[in-house]
Enzyme design. Structure first.
Site, PDB file in Angstrom:
ATOM      1  N   HIS A 206       0.790  -1.234   0.000  1.00 31.30           N
ATOM      2  CA  HIS A 206       0.000   0.000   0.000  1.00 31.30           C
ATOM      3  C   HIS A 206       0.819   1.279   0.000  1.00 31.30           C
ATOM      4  CE1 HIS A 206       0.967   0.237   4.267  1.00 31.30           C
ATOM      5  NE2 HIS A 206       0.557   1.495   4.226  1.00 31.30           N
TER       6      HIS A 206
HETATM    7  C1  UD1 Z   1      -1.770   6.205   5.243  1.00 32.03           C
HETATM    8  C2  UD1 Z   1      -0.433   6.696   5.799  1.00 32.03           C
HETATM    9  C3  UD1 Z   1       0.558   5.532   5.852  1.00 32.03           C
HETATM   10  C4  UD1 Z   1      -0.053   4.339   6.592  1.00 32.03           C
HETATM   11  C5  UD1 Z   1      -1.385   3.983   5.974  1.00 32.03           C
HETATM   12  C6  UD1 Z   1      -2.044   2.837   6.702  1.00 32.03           C
HETATM   13  C7  UD1 Z   1       0.120   9.040   5.243  1.00 32.03           C
HETATM   14  C8  UD1 Z   1       0.990   9.918   4.426  1.00 32.03           C
HETATM   15  N1  UD1 Z   1       0.180   7.705   4.949  1.00 32.03           N
HETATM   16  O1  UD1 Z   1      -1.537   5.794   3.897  1.00 32.03           O
HETATM   17  O2  UD1 Z   1       1.721   5.951   6.536  1.00 32.03           O
HETATM   18  O3  UD1 Z   1       0.856   3.257   6.498  1.00 32.03           O
HETATM   19  O4  UD1 Z   1      -2.240   5.127   6.014  1.00 32.03           O
HETATM   20  O5  UD1 Z   1      -3.097   2.273   5.948  1.00 32.03           O
HETATM   21  O6  UD1 Z   1      -0.567   9.497   6.128  1.00 32.03           O
HETATM   22  N2  UD1 Z   1      -8.792   5.502   0.675  1.00 32.03           N
HETATM   23  C9  UD1 Z   1     -10.041   4.968   0.601  1.00 32.03           C
HETATM   24  N3  UD1 Z   1     -10.743   4.775   1.774  1.00 32.03           N
HETATM   25  C10 UD1 Z   1     -10.221   5.097   2.986  1.00 32.03           C
HETATM   26  C11 UD1 Z   1      -8.933   5.654   3.048  1.00 32.03           C
HETATM   27  C12 UD1 Z   1      -8.230   5.842   1.880  1.00 32.03           C
HETATM   28  O7  UD1 Z   1     -10.553   4.669  -0.476  1.00 32.03           O
HETATM   29  O8  UD1 Z   1     -10.903   4.887   4.018  1.00 32.03           O
HETATM   30  C13 UD1 Z   1      -8.021   5.673  -0.585  1.00 32.03           C
HETATM   31  C14 UD1 Z   1      -8.199   7.050  -1.192  1.00 32.03           C
HETATM   32  O9  UD1 Z   1      -8.138   6.936  -2.579  1.00 32.03           O
HETATM   33  C15 UD1 Z   1      -6.945   7.775  -0.730  1.00 32.03           C
HETATM   34  C16 UD1 Z   1      -5.922   6.662  -0.724  1.00 32.03           C
HETATM   35  O10 UD1 Z   1      -6.642   5.502  -0.315  1.00 32.03           O
HETATM   36  O11 UD1 Z   1      -6.607   8.840  -1.564  1.00 32.03           O
HETATM   37  C17 UD1 Z   1      -4.771   6.898   0.203  1.00 32.03           C
HETATM   38  O12 UD1 Z   1      -5.265   7.153   1.539  1.00 32.03           O
HETATM   39  P1  UD1 Z   1      -4.376   8.058   2.537  1.00 32.03           P
HETATM   40  O13 UD1 Z   1      -5.016   8.122   3.865  1.00 32.03           O
HETATM   41  O14 UD1 Z   1      -4.011   9.340   1.861  1.00 32.03           O
HETATM   42  O15 UD1 Z   1      -3.023   7.263   2.646  1.00 32.03           O
HETATM   43  P2  UD1 Z   1      -2.755   5.704   2.877  1.00 32.03           P
HETATM   44  O16 UD1 Z   1      -2.189   5.155   1.611  1.00 32.03           O
HETATM   45  O17 UD1 Z   1      -3.903   5.001   3.479  1.00 32.03           O
END
Ligand code: UD1
Length: 357
Positions: A206
């Site tokens: 991820h």
């Molecule tokens: C975040 C953390 C990472 C951690 C991870 C755990 C940062 C920079 N990164 O990464 O350190 O290891 O969480 O999982 O804070 N999305 C959904 N549903 C959700 C959440 C996210 O669809 O409930 C999708 C969205 O398209 C979003 C993407 O995942 O843009 C990334 O989510 P984001 O919270 O920005 O970062 P993670 O990759 O989850």
């Protein structure tokens, strides 16, 4: 003493659960613990299910920030956190790990002059291209109390002139792994019925450095397919970020068993039963270590350098041949030694907060 936890992403719910349990166990009624959820993770299987599994009461404040670019997401959190922190006015603001929620909480609390404690302080991958590395460096430098899981973390802080604020507490994720392991086995469920001990490998992917780089993503999935075809079945709980990247690349996994994101109890059950684990997650590397399961890390560096001892964890980046070879060598990993404390990190953290009050 009033403690205010700021969380937003999956691994932070696990870390905070340990603090919730330690507050309850403290037992003298002197602690008031409040929870702010930034809304960084919002899908039920990325958030609610963790609160339920881990027995965490609902947050006192939910900021509903959601996804966005780093600037949008962090900026929106800063804007929405400020009035809540000002009104709550706690003795300690608690931050966890290295996400954008950690960064936003650090900036707001420090600017309001509120005292900050950082759980999982002192970790360094020394790769400033990782958003998490930037987040943890800023959080550490702004925090008043640095709660460190390992001696390596203490040394990293010494090198940055921060050791006077550091306390060695052990790793809260070990507390969680020990506290919930039996419950995970007892609960069972369809995954437990399907995936029997040592009959499969578990994979998670991820990290932005892998999901947002089509070359790395292609290589990692090519390697997982080869392992699934030639070594053992590969089970992959798919993070929404990775699902989107795969579908943008027009790529559908073939031999890999893709499943929806797992709850915490499902995840620690699969981890403990896996023959080996392939991951780019920091937390999963440690959880593999806690249950003495060999790990293959799909990154070029790790902030959890202790896991590399005795080949318990192999750093292989996104190189197909190295990944497949490391999976083949997994059986020779170990022995695992106790480098993450004794499962009392939660209590040690509350003791540190009260003694620095
Ligand atoms: C975040 C953390 C990472 C951690 C991870 C755990 C940062 C920079 N990164 O990464 O350190 O290891 O969480 O999982 O804070 N999305 C959904 N549903 C959700 C959440 C996210 O669809 O409930 C999708 C969205 O398209 C979003 C993407 O995942 O843009 C990334 O989510 P984001 O919270 O920005 O970062 P993670 O990759 O989850």
């Amino acid at each position: 003493m009033k403690i205010l936890s700021i969380v937003g992403a999956r691994p932070q719910f696990v870390k905070m659960a340990v603090i919730c349990r330690a507050v309850d166990a403290w037992g003298d009624g002197s602690l008031d613990h409040r929870i702010i959820h930034t809304g960084q993770h919002y899908d039920p299987e990325m958030s609610e299910v963790f609160f339920r599994d881990l027995g965490i009461r609902p947050p006192d404040h939910h900021l509903d920030v959601g996804s966005g670019t780093h600037g949008e997401q962090t900026g929106e959190m800063i804007k929405r956190l400020e009035p809540v922190l000002a009104a709550e006015h706690s003795d300690w603001v608690m931050l966890y790990g290295d996400t954008n929620s950690t960064l936003a909480g650090a900036v707001v609390a420090a600017k309001l002059g509120q005292r900050l404690a950082h759980v999982e302080a002192g970790l360094r991958s020394f790769n400033r291209r990782m958003p998490e590395e930037l987040n943890r460096v800023v959080a550490d430098h702004l925090s008043d109390l640095l709660l460190c899981p390992t001696p390596v973390a203490i040394e990293n802080l010494r090198n940055e002139g921060l050791v006077a604020r550091a306390v060695l507490t052990g790793d809260v994720m070990l507390d969680a792994s020990l506290a919930f392991r039996d419950q995970a086995e007892r609960r069972g469920g369809p995954l437990a019925e399907t995936w029997q001990p040592r009959q499969f490998a578990l994979a998670t992917v991820h990290r932005a450095e892998n999901t947002d780089d089509p070359g790395r993503l292609r290589n990692i999935f090519a390697a997982l397919e080869r392992i699934a075809e030639s070594v053992c079945p590969v089970v992959l709980p798919l993070h929404p970020r990775t699902r989107k990247s795969l579908s943008a690349a027009g790529w559908t996994p073939r031999a890999i068993h893709v499943i929806p994101p797992c709850s915490y109890l499902e995840m620690i059950l699969l981890e403990s039963r896996a023959r080996f684990i392939l991951t780019d997650s920091g937390g999963v590397q440690k959880e593999a270590y806690f249950v003495c399961v060999p790990c293959v890390t799909l990154r070029d560096e790790t902030e959890w350098s202790e896991t590399l001892e005795n080949h318990c964890n192999a750093l292989v980046g996104a190189d197909v041949e190295k990944i497949v070879r490391a999976a083949g060598n997994a059986a020779s990993a170990g022995p695992w030694t106790a480098v993450y404390g004794d499962g009392a990190a939660g209590r040690n953290i509350i003791a540190a907060l009260t003694s620095h009050a």
